[in-house]
Motif scaffolding. Structure first.
Motif, PDB file in Angstrom:
ATOM      1  N   GLU A 159     -25.982  19.441  41.459  1.00  0.00           N
ATOM      2  CA  GLU A 159     -25.276  20.735  41.199  1.00  0.00           C
ATOM      3  C   GLU A 159     -23.913  20.719  40.547  1.00  0.00           C
ATOM      4  O   GLU A 159     -23.568  21.306  39.685  1.00  0.00           O
ATOM      5  CB  GLU A 159     -24.885  21.641  42.633  1.00  0.00           C
ATOM      6  N   LEU A 160     -23.216  19.839  40.838  1.00  0.00           N
ATOM      7  CA  LEU A 160     -21.958  19.340  40.075  1.00  0.00           C
ATOM      8  C   LEU A 160     -22.103  19.003  38.725  1.00  0.00           C
ATOM      9  O   LEU A 160     -21.361  19.312  37.988  1.00  0.00           O
ATOM     10  CB  LEU A 160     -21.284  18.243  40.951  1.00  0.00           C
TER      11      LEU A 160
ATOM     12  N   ILE B 107     -24.370  19.868  36.923  1.00  0.00           N
ATOM     13  CA  ILE B 107     -24.716  21.078  36.235  1.00  0.00           C
ATOM     14  C   ILE B 107     -23.358  22.114  35.781  1.00  0.00           C
ATOM     15  O   ILE B 107     -22.946  22.426  34.804  1.00  0.00           O
ATOM     16  CB  ILE B 107     -25.523  21.937  36.720  1.00  0.00           C
ATOM     17  N   LYS B 108     -22.270  21.979  36.755  1.00  0.00           N
ATOM     18  CA  LYS B 108     -21.068  22.620  36.728  1.00  0.00           C
ATOM     19  C   LYS B 108     -20.235  22.076  35.545  1.00  0.00           C
ATOM     20  O   LYS B 108     -19.668  22.402  34.706  1.00  0.00           O
ATOM     21  CB  LYS B 108     -20.380  22.618  37.846  1.00  0.00           C
TER      22      LYS B 108
ATOM     23  N   ASP C 170     -21.593  22.747  32.212  1.00  0.00           N
ATOM     24  CA  ASP C 170     -20.968  24.115  31.819  1.00  0.00           C
ATOM     25  C   ASP C 170     -19.684  24.081  31.397  1.00  0.00           C
ATOM     26  O   ASP C 170     -19.236  24.767  30.453  1.00  0.00           O
ATOM     27  CB  ASP C 170     -21.442  24.981  33.115  1.00  0.00           C
ATOM     28  N   VAL C 171     -18.938  23.460  32.085  1.00  0.00           N
ATOM     29  CA  VAL C 171     -17.532  23.303  31.508  1.00  0.00           C
ATOM     30  C   VAL C 171     -17.249  22.460  30.308  1.00  0.00           C
ATOM     31  O   VAL C 171     -16.380  22.882  29.582  1.00  0.00           O
ATOM     32  CB  VAL C 171     -16.584  22.469  32.729  1.00  0.00           C
TER      33      VAL C 171
END
Length: 164
Positions: free
Chosen positions: A51-52, A54-55, A58-59
């Protein structure tokens, strides 16, 4: 008498063997439960890492480093890391005495200086500035020249009214 000593020794050895068998069974069961708990925890941690990641992706979408279209504008300059070069050029504006000339506010607790920079693409920079107690953000438009000079123009800015 000799028979009784052997009998007592046999009973004593049997009790020790029984104790070791029962305690080893409990130890094995405890270790199995611990292994299962750690496997579940590992799965949860792997999910958290995914999940991190993926974040982070995105950033990083809005950064010069990951924008091939924007990087094409700097291929002719042969810069190894254009994002770092532009950030360094912007940080050079902090070297002037007093407030940074790009920041339209007067420092209240000291001089306002740029402390964090995010180069979005080949045109815009998002920067944070502070005087040590008060914080603000600004959008800067920039142009990197062929002679590796840079022109910075303040596009918009804000100063947070509350301090932490």
């Amino acid at each position: 008498m000799k028979n009784k000593i052997f009998l007592y020794l046999f009973i004593f050895a049997s009790l020790i063997g029984l104790y070791l068998f029962i305690s080893s069974d409990k130890i094995v069961t405890a270790h199995i439960e611990k292994i299962k708990r750690l496997e579940l925890e590992t799965v949860a941690l792997k999910d958290s890492v995914q999940e991190l990641n993926i974040k982070v992706m995105d950033v990083q979408h809005f950064s010069l480093e990951n924008n091939d279209y924007a990087l094409e504008n700097y291929e002719h300059l042969n810069l190894e890391n254009p994002e770092r070069y532009i950030a360094d050029k912007l940080l050079e504006t902090n070297e002037s005495p007093g407030n940074n000339p790009l920041i339209p506010y007067e420092g209240m607790e000291g001089d306002f200086k740029i402390n964090k920079i995010n180069v979005l693409n080949h045109k815009w920079i998002l920067a944070e500035f502070t005087d040590g107690k008060h914080w603000g953000e600004m959008i800067i438009e920039y142009r990197l020249k062929d002679d590796l000079g840079a022109d910075f123009t303040l596009t918009d800015h804000l100063l947070y009214t509350s301090t932490f």
